[in-house]
Design an enzyme around this catalytic site. Structure first.
Site, PDB file in Angstrom:
ATOM      1  CE1 TYR A 146    -100.327  49.668 -81.268  1.00 56.84           C
ATOM      2  CE2 TYR A 146     -99.964  51.972 -80.726  1.00 56.84           C
ATOM      3  CZ  TYR A 146    -100.498  50.994 -81.560  1.00 56.84           C
ATOM      4  OH  TYR A 146    -101.213  51.373 -82.672  1.00 56.84           O
TER       5      TYR A 146
HETATM    6  N1  LIG Z   1     -99.880  54.151 -89.241  1.00 52.94           N
HETATM    7  C1  LIG Z   1    -100.449  52.952 -89.194  1.00 52.94           C
HETATM    8  O1  LIG Z   1    -100.188  52.077 -90.056  1.00 52.94           O
HETATM    9  C2  LIG Z   1    -101.394  52.611 -88.090  1.00 52.94           C
HETATM   10  C3  LIG Z   1    -101.905  53.613 -87.257  1.00 52.94           C
HETATM   11  N2  LIG Z   1    -102.784  53.276 -86.259  1.00 52.94           N
HETATM   12  C4  LIG Z   1    -103.324  54.349 -85.398  1.00 52.94           C
HETATM   13  O2  LIG Z   1    -103.822  55.397 -86.218  1.00 52.94           O
HETATM   14  C5  LIG Z   1    -103.537  56.668 -85.592  1.00 52.94           C
HETATM   15  C6  LIG Z   1    -102.710  57.533 -86.540  1.00 52.94           C
HETATM   16  O3  LIG Z   1    -101.524  56.815 -86.876  1.00 52.94           O
HETATM   17  P1  LIG Z   1    -100.209  57.626 -87.370  1.00 52.94           P
HETATM   18  O4  LIG Z   1    -100.618  58.705 -88.285  1.00 52.94           O
HETATM   19  O5  LIG Z   1     -99.210  56.609 -87.818  1.00 52.94           O
HETATM   20  O6  LIG Z   1     -99.739  58.282 -85.995  1.00 52.94           O
HETATM   21  P2  LIG Z   1     -98.326  58.963 -85.608  1.00 52.94           P
HETATM   22  O7  LIG Z   1     -97.394  57.918 -85.054  1.00 52.94           O
HETATM   23  O8  LIG Z   1     -97.892  59.775 -86.764  1.00 52.94           O
HETATM   24  O9  LIG Z   1     -98.786  59.874 -84.377  1.00 52.94           O
HETATM   25  C7  LIG Z   1     -99.743  60.892 -84.573  1.00 52.94           C
HETATM   26  C8  LIG Z   1     -99.403  62.059 -83.707  1.00 52.94           C
HETATM   27  O10 LIG Z   1     -99.597  61.744 -82.330  1.00 52.94           O
HETATM   28  C9  LIG Z   1     -98.980  62.804 -81.613  1.00 52.94           C
HETATM   29  N3  LIG Z   1     -98.599  62.418 -80.258  1.00 52.94           N
HETATM   30  C10 LIG Z   1     -97.887  61.346 -79.865  1.00 52.94           C
HETATM   31  N4  LIG Z   1     -97.670  61.385 -78.534  1.00 52.94           N
HETATM   32  C11 LIG Z   1     -98.254  62.543 -78.079  1.00 52.94           C
HETATM   33  C12 LIG Z   1     -98.368  63.176 -76.810  1.00 52.94           C
HETATM   34  N5  LIG Z   1     -97.807  62.635 -75.729  1.00 52.94           N
HETATM   35  N6  LIG Z   1     -99.023  64.355 -76.737  1.00 52.94           N
HETATM   36  C13 LIG Z   1     -99.581  64.912 -77.837  1.00 52.94           C
HETATM   37  N7  LIG Z   1     -99.520  64.369 -79.072  1.00 52.94           N
HETATM   38  C14 LIG Z   1     -98.854  63.201 -79.185  1.00 52.94           C
HETATM   39  C15 LIG Z   1     -97.738  63.205 -82.416  1.00 52.94           C
HETATM   40  O11 LIG Z   1     -97.726  64.636 -82.455  1.00 52.94           O
HETATM   41  P3  LIG Z   1     -96.442  65.538 -82.830  1.00 52.94           P
HETATM   42  O12 LIG Z   1     -95.974  65.049 -84.172  1.00 52.94           O
HETATM   43  O13 LIG Z   1     -97.025  66.934 -82.894  1.00 52.94           O
HETATM   44  O14 LIG Z   1     -95.421  65.327 -81.739  1.00 52.94           O
HETATM   45  C16 LIG Z   1     -97.962  62.547 -83.780  1.00 52.94           C
HETATM   46  O15 LIG Z   1     -97.807  63.397 -84.878  1.00 52.94           O
HETATM   47  C17 LIG Z   1    -102.817  56.340 -84.284  1.00 52.94           C
HETATM   48  O16 LIG Z   1    -103.738  56.303 -83.213  1.00 52.94           O
HETATM   49  C18 LIG Z   1    -102.243  54.964 -84.536  1.00 52.94           C
HETATM   50  O17 LIG Z   1    -102.018  54.219 -83.342  1.00 52.94           O
HETATM   51  C19 LIG Z   1    -103.135  51.978 -85.997  1.00 52.94           C
HETATM   52  C20 LIG Z   1    -102.643  50.960 -86.786  1.00 52.94           C
HETATM   53  C21 LIG Z   1    -101.803  51.210 -87.927  1.00 52.94           C
HETATM   54  N1  LIG Z   2     -98.941  55.870 -83.400  1.00 54.94           N
HETATM   55  C1  LIG Z   2     -98.673  54.918 -84.294  1.00 54.94           C
HETATM   56  N2  LIG Z   2     -99.258  53.710 -84.192  1.00 54.94           N
HETATM   57  C2  LIG Z   2     -98.951  52.755 -85.109  1.00 54.94           C
HETATM   58  C3  LIG Z   2     -98.053  53.007 -86.142  1.00 54.94           C
HETATM   59  C4  LIG Z   2     -97.456  54.295 -86.222  1.00 54.94           C
HETATM   60  O1  LIG Z   2     -96.651  54.584 -87.120  1.00 54.94           O
HETATM   61  N3  LIG Z   2     -97.795  55.200 -85.283  1.00 54.94           N
HETATM   62  N4  LIG Z   2     -97.757  52.072 -87.090  1.00 54.94           N
HETATM   63  C5  LIG Z   2     -98.268  50.870 -87.016  1.00 54.94           C
HETATM   64  C6  LIG Z   2     -97.862  49.941 -88.123  1.00 54.94           C
HETATM   65  O2  LIG Z   2     -98.769  49.997 -89.158  1.00 54.94           O
HETATM   66  C7  LIG Z   2     -97.760  48.498 -87.766  1.00 54.94           C
HETATM   67  O3  LIG Z   2     -99.057  48.018 -87.641  1.00 54.94           O
HETATM   68  C8  LIG Z   2     -97.006  47.795 -88.895  1.00 54.94           C
HETATM   69  O4  LIG Z   2     -95.817  48.433 -89.195  1.00 54.94           O
HETATM   70  C9  LIG Z   2     -99.162  50.442 -85.909  1.00 54.94           C
HETATM   71  N5  LIG Z   2     -99.504  51.544 -85.028  1.00 54.94           N
END
Ligand SMILES: NC(=O)C1=CN([C@@H]2O[C@H](COP(=O)(O)OP(=O)(O)OC[C@H]3O[C@@H](n4cnc5c(N)ncnc54)[C@H](OP(=O)(O)O)[C@@H]3O)[C@@H](O)[C@H]2O)C=CC1
Ligand SMILES: Nc1nc2c(c(=O)[nH]1)N=C([C@H](O)[C@@H](O)CO)CN2
Length: 234
Positions: A146
Site C-alpha cells: 500500500y
Molecule cells: N481514512 C484515513 O484516515 C486515510 C485515508 N487516506 C486516503 O484518503 C482517501 C480516502 O480515504 P477513505 O475515505 O478512508 O477511503 P476508503 O477506504 O473508504 O475507500 C474509498 C473508496 O475507494 C473505492 N475503491 C476501492 N478499491 C476500488 C477499486 N478497485 N475500484 C473502484 N473503486 C475502488 C471504494 O469504493 P466502493 O465502496 O464503491 O467499493 C471505497 O468506497 C484514500 O485514497 C486513502 O488512501 C490516507 C490516509 C488516511
Molecule cells: N483506502 C484507505 N486508506 C487508508 C485508510 C482507509 O480506511 N482506507 N485508513 C488509514 C488509517 O488512517 C491509518 O492511517 C490509521 O488507522 C490509512 N489509509
C-alpha cells in the site's frame, strides 16, 4: 465554483464527503463507485452524476473514460480518492496484493490523467489532486505494498505537474488518520491517535478544506499538502 469534477470512490467516507460538499458548492460532480450503497441515492438526488466502475476491470475503466469525455468535454478537475487499504498478505498472495495496490493507486490514476488531459486542457483552469498518504514518505511495516503504491502516486504528482503546466495544476494531499474504520478497537484508536502531535482523528472536513485550498490556488503545483496532525514530529 463551477465546472465538472471527476471524483473517484464517492460511495463512502472521504469521497462521499467531498462529492456532497463540492456538488453543493456548484461544481458538477461526476463520481465513480464500485459497490451499490444507500449513500448513492442521496448523491444522485443531489445531482451527482454516478458511474459504476471497478478499477480492476479494464473494460469498465475504458467505459468510464468514454463516459467522462461525453459528459465533460471541458473538465475542471480530477480527484483521485479511490483506494484500498490492504495489509501485506501471506507470501503466496504477496504479488496479488502488490498488483491490487498498484492498480487502484497508480495504474488507473495514470490512465485517467493521460486519457482526460485534453478535457482538462479545455477548461479555463484545471486541477488534478492525488490522495496519497503520510506513509508514502515514511513507509509502513504492515502495509508495505500500500505504502509503495502511494509513493508511486506521489511521484506521479511531480511528473504530471511538469507535463500539464501551466494550464493544469497537479498536487497531492498526504493524510494520516482522517477517519477510523468501523470495528477499530478503542485500544487501536488510542494507539494511532497518539502517533501524531494533535492526538486526534481529524475528520473528512480537513481533506475538503485542503481540496478547496488547492482548487482556489492559481499558483501551487507539484506539491504535497500534508494533513497529518504533526505526525512527522512525534
Ligand atoms: N481514512 C484515513 O484516515 C486515510 C485515508 N487516506 C486516503 O484518503 C482517501 C480516502 O480515504 P477513505 O475515505 O478512508 O477511503 P476508503 O477506504 O473508504 O475507500 C474509498 C473508496 O475507494 C473505492 N475503491 C476501492 N478499491 C476500488 C477499486 N478497485 N475500484 C473502484 N473503486 C475502488 C471504494 O469504493 P466502493 O465502496 O464503491 O467499493 C471505497 O468506497 C484514500 O485514497 C486513502 O488512501 C490516507 C490516509 C488516511
Ligand atoms: N483506502 C484507505 N486508506 C487508508 C485508510 C482507509 O480506511 N482506507 N485508513 C488509514 C488509517 O488512517 C491509518 O492511517 C490509521 O488507522 C490509512 N489509509
Amino acid at each position: 465554483m463551477s465546472g465538472a469534477l471527476l471524483i473517484t470512490g464517492v460511495g463512502q467516507r472521504i469521497g462521499q464527503h467531498l462529492a456532497e460538499h463540492l456538488q453543493a458548492q456548484g461544481y458538477q460532480v461526476i463520481g465513480t463507485y464500485r459497490t451499490d450503497r444507500p449513500s448513492l441515492t442521496g448523491l444522485s438526488e443531489q445531482g451527482v452524476q454516478l458511474i459504476k466502475c471497478d478499477f480492476n476491470q479494464p473494460v469498465q475503466v475504458a467505459e468510464l473514460i468514454a463516459e467522462v469525455q461525453r459528459q465533460a468535454p471541458a473538465l475542471r478537475g480530477i480527484i483521485h480518492n479511490a483506494s484500498d487499504w490492504l495489509p501485506d498478505s501471506s507470501a503466496e498472495s504477496a504479488v496479488a496484493t502488490l498488483h491490487a495496490m498498484m492498480q487502484v493507486h497508480v495504474a488507473v490514476p495514470y490512465q485517467l490523467n493521460l486519457a482526460l488531459q485534453d478535457q482538462l486542457m479545455a477548461s479555463e483552469m484545471a486541477d488534478i489532486i492525488h490522495l496519497t498518504d503520510y506513509v508514502a514518505e515514511k513507509g509502513s511495516r504492515k502495509h508495505i505494498a500500500y505504502a509503495a503504491s502511494k509513493a508511486a502516486l506521489a511521484n506521479m504528482t511531480l511528473s504530471f505537474a511538469q507535463l500539464l503546466a501551466p494550464k493544469v495544476k497537479v498536487n497531492s494531499i498526504a493524510p494520516a488518520l482522517i477517519l477510523f474504520n468501523d470495528g477499530d478497537s478503542e485500544e487501536y484508536k488510542q494507539k494511532v491517535r497518539a502517533k501524531s502531535l494533535m492526538n486526534k482523528e481529524a475528520g473528512a472536513d480537513e481533506i475538503l478544506q485542503a481540496v478547496d485550498y488547492l482548487l482556489q490556488s492559481r499558483y501551487v503545483t507539484g506539491r504535497s499538502l500534508a494533513v497529518d496532525g504533526g505526525r512527522h514530529l512525534k
